[in-house]
Structure formats: C-alpha cells, structure tokens
Design an enzyme around this catalytic site. Sequence first.
Site, PDB file in Angstrom:
ATOM      1  N   ASP A 115       0.828  -1.198   0.000  1.00 57.97           N
ATOM      2  CA  ASP A 115       0.000   0.000   0.000  1.00 57.97           C
ATOM      3  C   ASP A 115       0.870   1.258   0.000  1.00 57.97           C
ATOM      4  OD1 ASP A 115      -2.346   1.403  -0.026  1.00 57.97           O
ATOM      5  OD2 ASP A 115      -2.709   1.235   2.132  1.00 57.97           O
ATOM      6  N   ARG A 130       0.100   7.667  -2.733  1.00 57.76           N
ATOM      7  CA  ARG A 130       0.650   8.727  -1.868  1.00 57.76           C
ATOM      8  C   ARG A 130       2.105   9.008  -2.217  1.00 57.76           C
ATOM      9  NH1 ARG A 130      -0.956   5.820   3.394  1.00 57.76           N
ATOM     10  NH2 ARG A 130      -1.541   4.226   1.874  1.00 57.76           N
ATOM     11  N   TRP A 131       2.848   7.971  -2.570  1.00 58.25           N
ATOM     12  CA  TRP A 131       4.250   8.145  -2.972  1.00 58.25           C
ATOM     13  C   TRP A 131       4.317   9.103  -4.162  1.00 58.25           C
ATOM     14  CZ3 TRP A 131       7.215   7.524  -7.296  1.00 58.25           C
ATOM     15  CH2 TRP A 131       8.608   7.436  -7.126  1.00 58.25           C
ATOM     16  N   HIS A 137       2.468   3.617  -9.129  1.00 56.83           N
ATOM     17  CA  HIS A 137       2.271   2.181  -9.406  1.00 56.83           C
ATOM     18  C   HIS A 137       3.479   1.601 -10.142  1.00 56.83           C
ATOM     19  CE1 HIS A 137      -1.645   2.349  -7.711  1.00 56.83           C
ATOM     20  NE2 HIS A 137      -2.192   3.068  -8.667  1.00 56.83           N
ATOM     21  N   GLU A 178     -11.857  -5.315  -4.647  1.00 57.88           N
ATOM     22  CA  GLU A 178     -12.395  -3.959  -4.466  1.00 57.88           C
ATOM     23  C   GLU A 178     -11.707  -2.938  -5.364  1.00 57.88           C
ATOM     24  OE1 GLU A 178     -11.563  -6.041  -1.806  1.00 57.88           O
ATOM     25  OE2 GLU A 178     -13.683  -6.560  -1.597  1.00 57.88           O
ATOM     26  N   ASN A 179     -10.525  -3.284  -5.897  1.00 57.00           N
ATOM     27  CA  ASN A 179      -9.811  -2.319  -6.740  1.00 57.00           C
ATOM     28  C   ASN A 179     -10.557  -2.004  -8.045  1.00 57.00           C
ATOM     29  OD1 ASN A 179      -6.467  -3.386  -5.760  1.00 57.00           O
ATOM     30  ND2 ASN A 179      -7.668  -1.666  -5.024  1.00 57.00           N
ATOM     31  N   ARG A 196       2.080  -5.277   5.794  1.00 63.26           N
ATOM     32  CA  ARG A 196       1.359  -4.211   5.105  1.00 63.26           C
ATOM     33  C   ARG A 196       2.149  -2.917   5.246  1.00 63.26           C
ATOM     34  NH1 ARG A 196      -4.843  -2.603   4.572  1.00 63.26           N
ATOM     35  NH2 ARG A 196      -4.559  -0.741   3.306  1.00 63.26           N
ATOM     36  N   ARG A 238      -4.817  -2.459   8.706  1.00 62.51           N
ATOM     37  CA  ARG A 238      -5.993  -3.227   8.272  1.00 62.51           C
ATOM     38  C   ARG A 238      -5.544  -4.411   7.424  1.00 62.51           C
ATOM     39  NH1 ARG A 238      -8.258   2.079   7.079  1.00 62.51           N
ATOM     40  NH2 ARG A 238      -7.526   2.038   4.925  1.00 62.51           N
ATOM     41  N   SER A 284      -7.846  -5.527   5.054  1.00 57.20           N
ATOM     42  CA  SER A 284      -8.484  -5.160   3.784  1.00 57.20           C
ATOM     43  C   SER A 284      -8.772  -6.352   2.878  1.00 57.20           C
ATOM     44  CB  SER A 284      -7.637  -4.120   3.037  1.00 57.20           C
ATOM     45  OG  SER A 284      -7.549  -2.944   3.804  1.00 57.20           O
TER      46      SER A 284
HETATM   47  C1  IPE Z   1      -1.407   0.171  -3.580  1.00 57.17           C
HETATM   48  O1  IPE Z   1      -1.189   1.534  -3.521  1.00 57.17           O
HETATM   49  C2  IPE Z   1      -1.460  -0.303  -5.003  1.00 57.17           C
HETATM   50  C3  IPE Z   1      -2.537  -1.229  -5.354  1.00 57.17           C
HETATM   51  C4  IPE Z   1      -3.796  -1.107  -5.070  1.00 57.17           C
HETATM   52  C5  IPE Z   1      -2.154  -2.336  -6.180  1.00 57.17           C
HETATM   53  P1  IPE Z   1      -2.423   2.523  -3.500  1.00 57.17           P
HETATM   54  O2  IPE Z   1      -2.839   2.811  -4.906  1.00 57.17           O
HETATM   55  O3  IPE Z   1      -3.509   1.998  -2.613  1.00 57.17           O
HETATM   56  O4  IPE Z   1      -1.767   3.819  -2.873  1.00 57.17           O
HETATM   57  P2  IPE Z   1      -2.413   4.871  -1.868  1.00 57.17           P
HETATM   58  O5  IPE Z   1      -3.017   4.116  -0.717  1.00 57.17           O
HETATM   59  O6  IPE Z   1      -3.436   5.638  -2.649  1.00 57.17           O
HETATM   60  O7  IPE Z   1      -1.247   5.705  -1.440  1.00 57.17           O
HETATM   61 MG    MG Z   2      -4.097   2.345  -0.664  1.00 65.68          MG
END
Ligand code: IPE
Ligand code: MG
Length: 227
Positions: A2, A6-7, A19, A49-50, A170, A176, A178
């Site tokens: 996760d 944000r990165w 990503h 959920e993605n 995580r 979480r 999740s």
């Molecule tokens: C996890 O990073 C990548 C996947 C869902 C594969 P996020 O996309 O959830 O990054 P944040 O939580 O928005 O920073």
């Molecule tokens: Mg995330």
Amino acid sequence: MDGNGRWAGKRGLARAAGHREGGNAVERIVYAAPARGIRRLTLFAFSSENWNRPESEVQVLLELFRRSLRRNVERLHANNVRLRFVGSRAKLSTPLIHEMDAAEKRTASNDAIDLFIAIDYGGRWDIVQAARECARDCVESGTSPDDISESTFESRLALADVPSPDLFIRTGGERRISNFLLWYLAYSELYFCDELWPDFNVESFDRALAWFESRDRRYGRISAVVS
Ligand code: IPE
Ligand code: MG
C-alpha cells in the site's frame, strides 16, 4: 503493498508513476526473498475492491501487471521461481489470462520459491467460493452438511494445498487486512509499517523478518508447551 498513490502525490506525480515505482519494489523484494530462506511469497497485486477505482487507474494497474509479467517471466524462470495466480479470472481479459496460464506453465517445475500473485482476489470471495464448492459436494454426493469440517472446507479454498503464511506485511501506514487472505491469516504474525510501498526495500524487508523472528508463536497454547 500500500502507498503507491501517496508516494506519487508527495512528488507531484500522477498515481500511475507510483504504481510503476511500486512494480520496481515488487521486483526488488521477489528476487531478494529466496536468499532469505523464504519459500513462499504472496503479493496482493489487485483486490476484488480495486475494480471500484476510476476506470483509467484500473487500466493502468492491469497494464502494468501485464507488462511486468512479460518482462519478468524468463528471469523468474531462470531464478527457479514457480509462479501461481490466485483470484477470480471472471473479469480479466482473455489475452491476459492466456499470458498468466503460459507463465504458470513455464515455471511449473521450479522449486526455489513459490510466488503467488493475488489478482482480483478477495478473502471473502475465496471463502464464498469454497462454501459453494462444499454445498455442491453435498448435493452431488448426498452427504450431510454436518460432515463439512475445517479441513474439508479448507480443501476447497483457492490456496488449499499451500501452508498458511507465517508473516503478513502491510506497508503504507494503515492497520488493516483489507480482505486479503482472511482464512489463512488466522495465526499469521501481522506486521505494519509506515513506509510507502515504492520505498520498501531490502533493508525494510529485513526489518520485517527480524521482527518476525522475535515473535513468540503459541497457537492458543502456552510457551512452554509449544517449545
Ligand atoms: C497500492 O497503492 C497499489 C494497489 C492497489 C495495487 P495505492 O494505490 O492503494 O496507494 P495509496 O493508498 O493511494 O497511497
Ligand atoms: Mg491504498
């Protein structure tokens, strides 16, 4: 894994850049794992959920997954990695499914490490599909639902033949699960760290493993009995 978004956000970049960098972190960790005595690694690449993310981000995630698979399959094979995908394939494109099948076949006889990629995976999905299989077994064989035990149920789960994880990691600061490997995490050690996934490196991995080594695992018993 996760924290990709944000990165990127912290750097004023699009989420896709996060990503992409997350993909590099995946490669770092996968290739570092066997030397650390790890025999099985399961990565939560895309959750049930993605799909609820904006269509453009879903496309980015699936396309990066496909490219990474293409780029790495020979290297994984050369490193004696056995690849397996876990999750629903119902919504994935046919060409992607073909590439996944081909990668599984290509690496099927490798035995240094089992690499499971959870894609369109959800812990609840897994449990529900096992429940359906058990119900079907009862109907077809005329056996009683009372005969369903933890072990017969478990045999219908997606990772039936695989030992449960010792350690869950995580990144990204949330505490979480999740909807990851719900059933299998019953006795796993849960490790949470604030680092964003693209920043997670071999040193971060070693910190998680050292923390795991310090845990006292009792499985409902008391220390003296287990040791
Ligand atoms: C996890 O990073 C990548 C996947 C869902 C594969 P996020 O996309 O959830 O990054 P944040 O939580 O928005 O920073
Ligand atoms: Mg995330």
